[in-house]
Each structure stands twice: as C-alpha cells, then as structure tokens.
Design an enzyme around this catalytic site. Structure first.
Site, PDB file in Angstrom:
ATOM      1  N   HIS A 212       0.840  -1.208   0.000  1.00  0.00           N
ATOM      2  CA  HIS A 212       0.000   0.000   0.000  1.00  0.00           C
ATOM      3  C   HIS A 212       0.873   1.256   0.000  1.00  0.00           C
ATOM      4  O   HIS A 212       0.549   2.239  -0.654  1.00  0.00           O
ATOM      5  CB  HIS A 212      -0.921   0.010   1.220  1.00  0.00           C
ATOM      6  CG  HIS A 212      -2.138  -0.853   1.049  1.00  0.00           C
ATOM      7  ND1 HIS A 212      -2.095  -2.222   1.112  1.00  0.00           N
ATOM      8  CD2 HIS A 212      -3.443  -0.533   0.803  1.00  0.00           C
ATOM      9  CE1 HIS A 212      -3.316  -2.719   0.920  1.00  0.00           C
ATOM     10  NE2 HIS A 212      -4.152  -1.704   0.726  1.00  0.00           N
ATOM     11  N   HIS A 254       1.707  -3.595   9.454  1.00  0.00           N
ATOM     12  CA  HIS A 254       3.128  -3.444   9.136  1.00  0.00           C
ATOM     13  C   HIS A 254       3.927  -2.861  10.294  1.00  0.00           C
ATOM     14  O   HIS A 254       3.377  -2.197  11.170  1.00  0.00           O
ATOM     15  CB  HIS A 254       3.304  -2.497   7.939  1.00  0.00           C
ATOM     16  CG  HIS A 254       2.826  -3.062   6.652  1.00  0.00           C
ATOM     17  ND1 HIS A 254       3.577  -3.948   5.910  1.00  0.00           N
ATOM     18  CD2 HIS A 254       1.677  -2.888   5.965  1.00  0.00           C
ATOM     19  CE1 HIS A 254       2.900  -4.290   4.823  1.00  0.00           C
ATOM     20  NE2 HIS A 254       1.744  -3.654   4.839  1.00  0.00           N
TER      21      HIS A 254
HETATM   22  C1  LIG Z   1      -3.144  -8.405 -11.852  1.00  0.00           C
HETATM   23  C2  LIG Z   1      -2.993  -8.786 -10.424  1.00  0.00           C
HETATM   24  C3  LIG Z   1      -2.034  -9.860 -10.103  1.00  0.00           C
HETATM   25  C4  LIG Z   1      -3.683  -8.154  -9.489  1.00  0.00           C
HETATM   26  C5  LIG Z   1      -3.578  -8.437  -8.053  1.00  0.00           C
HETATM   27  C6  LIG Z   1      -3.973  -7.234  -7.261  1.00  0.00           C
HETATM   28  C7  LIG Z   1      -3.854  -7.517  -5.810  1.00  0.00           C
HETATM   29  C8  LIG Z   1      -4.644  -8.599  -5.215  1.00  0.00           C
HETATM   30  C9  LIG Z   1      -3.018  -6.819  -5.074  1.00  0.00           C
HETATM   31  C10 LIG Z   1      -2.786  -7.068  -3.624  1.00  0.00           C
HETATM   32  C11 LIG Z   1      -2.892  -5.796  -2.903  1.00  0.00           C
HETATM   33  C12 LIG Z   1      -2.523  -6.007  -1.458  1.00  0.00           C
HETATM   34  C13 LIG Z   1      -3.504  -6.613  -0.556  1.00  0.00           C
HETATM   35  C14 LIG Z   1      -1.282  -5.684  -1.056  1.00  0.00           C
HETATM   36  C15 LIG Z   1      -0.803  -5.838   0.336  1.00  0.00           C
HETATM   37  O1  LIG Z   1      -0.478  -4.567   0.767  1.00  0.00           O
HETATM   38  P1  LIG Z   1       0.362  -4.385   2.100  1.00  0.00           P
HETATM   39  O2  LIG Z   1       0.425  -2.911   2.309  1.00  0.00           O
HETATM   40  O3  LIG Z   1      -0.380  -5.065   3.187  1.00  0.00           O
HETATM   41  O4  LIG Z   1       1.694  -4.982   1.829  1.00  0.00           O
END
Ligand SMILES: CC(C)=CCC/C(C)=C/CC/C(C)=C/COP(=O)(O)O
Length: 293
Positions: A212, A254
């Site tokens: 994020h 985090h």
């Molecule tokens: C095209 C594709 C692979 C889309 C996936 C998009 C997706 C599920 C992204 C994940 C976003 C997410 C939950 C990230 C985690 O964020 P942190 O800040 O917790 O590391």
C-alpha cells in the site's frame, strides 16, 4: 610437570581449547557441538595457514575479547598475560553495522507495537478501525487497476490514453517488484495483525515492504506530475500517501520500516516509469488497439 598445550604457532591454548574430546568442559564436543561452539575466528588463521583447521578455530579462545568475558565459554588459560597482535582483537568485535541494524530493528518493533492502536476491536483506538480499513481500500491494487482500465476504455484522447497506459504499467511494475521483494525478504507481519485484508496474493502474508505504501507513493508522484491540480488538491494527494502509510502501522499490518521503505520504493518506482515512458513513438504496438478518437 606438564607443560601448557601449544598451538602450531607456539602460543599456548586455553584450558577449554583442548582438542582431546574426552573432556566435558564447555568447549568440548561432549558438551554439545564440540569445536563448532567457537563461531568466531581469528584473522591470524587466515594469514598463517595451519595444518589442522581445528587448531585454527580453537585459537579464537585465546582472544582478549573471549578472555574479557563476553563469551565465557572457556576458562582462562596459561596464555593470560601474553600480548596478541592488534588484528586478532579487532576481528572478534561485533560489527558496527550489525549493532546498528539490530538496534534499528528493536526500535522498529517497539514503535510499531506502540503505534498499532487500531490493530483489533479491543485496541485503544479500536473504534477507528473502520476508517483505517477504508483507507486500506483506497490504496488497494484492485480498485486502482480496475479504475485505470475503466478510464482507459473510456478515454477519448491520445494524451489521456498515453498517461493511463503508463499508469497501468506503473501499477503492474509495482505489484511485480513488491511481490519479488516480499518473496525474497519473507518478513512476517507483526504478531498483533489480524489477517482480514480483502483480496490478497500469497506473498501478502509477508510484510516487507508495504504494498500500500509503495502504491501510495508511486501513484501520488504520478498524479502530481501528470495532472494539473490546484495546490490544495496537491497537498491532499501527498497527505493521502502519508496517512495511508501511517494507517498500515496503526492497523497492525506493518512495522514502521516496512512502510518507510515502501514509500521510498514507490517514489523511486516512479523514476523507472518516467525513464521508460511508453508512447506511440517507442511502443506503437500498445497503441494500435485504438483508432484515432
Ligand atoms: C493483476 C494482479 C495480479 C492483481 C492483483 C492485485 C492484488 C490482489 C493486489 C494485492 C494488494 C494487497 C492486498 C497488497 C498488500 O499490501 P500491504 O500494504 O499489506 O503490503
């Protein structure tokens, strides 16, 4: 009268440095692990090769650091007063970088726990959790990807398409880099985190760096460079990135360093996107999908 045991270089060895394995002293194999207990090694051993590597390792027990009591594995030997070369002493000191990193990690864990005030419903700021989760959605990859694709399909100018195409490229590059680093570093999320995020990838069980935070920094820099916005809106965009980063720690998702590095990485990712800027001139194939608006 028995004379002190001597190493191949003629210097006496400490009592526990005896290579006879029958002893039950701390350094002996019978005491668990034998010679391997001496993890540190004298510089001297790399300068003056010895016939038996066991002897080289055992020589560490002669070190002044060892004798001072930092690692009380061996009783002081007969070499107590014998002066040693300067380099022998320096090698056994813990590295400054190691100490600095350990201290930083300790501060990081302590501060992250203190700031994790929305980590659960029963936390001190538990009532702020829904707001933090709203912020979480505002920086999630899915709405950004779908939003960009939607705008791309509706765009009626070449300039708009070019910018949106690069935003899409930026978002995909970000997902790839974050997944790569998370998979390599494999740092666990804080223990106080509740894993109730929506739509995560398998690498999202790891926390370094914050996806994020990278997205927030990348998208903010992108918007500031490609949208003409009034000053208050520009300030709002920057504030959103920082508040989103802070909310990750407050939610307990985090540690502070995950977010700090995430913001830095996202900022740098924009430089990559800017450097590889896609346009109808350098990658026409990406733009032939559309006819002239
Ligand atoms: C095209 C594709 C692979 C889309 C996936 C998009 C997706 C599920 C992204 C994940 C976003 C997410 C939950 C990230 C985690 O964020 P942190 O800040 O917790 O590391």
């Amino acid at each position: 009268m028995p004379s002190p045991r001597r190493s191949v270089e003629g210097r006496p060895l400490g009592a526990s440095a005896s290579s006879s394995s029958s002893s039950n002293s701390p350094g002996s194999p019978a005491h668990g692990g034998g010679c391997n207990r001496f993890e540190f090694q004298s510089l001297l051993s790399s300068r003056a090769p010895v016939a038996d590597p066991t002897c080289a390792r055992l020589r560490a027990s002669e070190s002044p650091v060892h004798r001072r009591g930092s690692f009380p594995l061996a009783a002081p030997g007969p070499s107590q007063g014998a002066p040693l070369p300067e380099e022998d002493r320096m090698d056994l000191n813990p590295s400054f970088l190691g100490i600095a990193l350990r201290s930083l990690l300790a501060i990081d864990l302590w501060l992250s726990k203190k700031l994790g005030v929305c980590a659960g419903e029963s936390s001190s700021w538990g009532s702020g959790r829904p707001l933090m989760k709203l912020l979480e959605i505002s920086g999630h990859g899915i709405p950004w990807l779908l939003g960009t694709l939607y705008c791309l399909s509706r765009s009626d100018s070449w300039a708009g398409r070019e910018v949106l195409m690069n935003l899409l490229f930026a978002l995909l590059l970000d997902l790839l880099l974050v997944a790569l680093i998370k998979g390599l570093v494999r740092r666990r999320r804080p223990a106080h985190n509740q894993m109730d995020m929506f739509f995560t990838l398998s690498v999202d069980k790891y926390s370094f760096p914050s996806g994020h935070a990278t997205r927030a920094a990348l998208v903010s820099r992108f918007i500031l460079n490609h949208l003409v916005l009034a000053i208050p809106l520009r300030v709002l965009v920057v504030l959103w990135a920082f508040i989103l980063g802070l909310s990750r720690v407050m939610l307990g998702r985090h540690n502070v360093t995950d977010v700090a590095f995430g913001l830095f990485l996202g900022y740098m990712q924009y430089s990559i996107v800017d450097y590889c800027w896609l346009s109808p001139h350098n990658v026409p194939v990406l733009f032939v999908l559309w006819n002239e608006p």
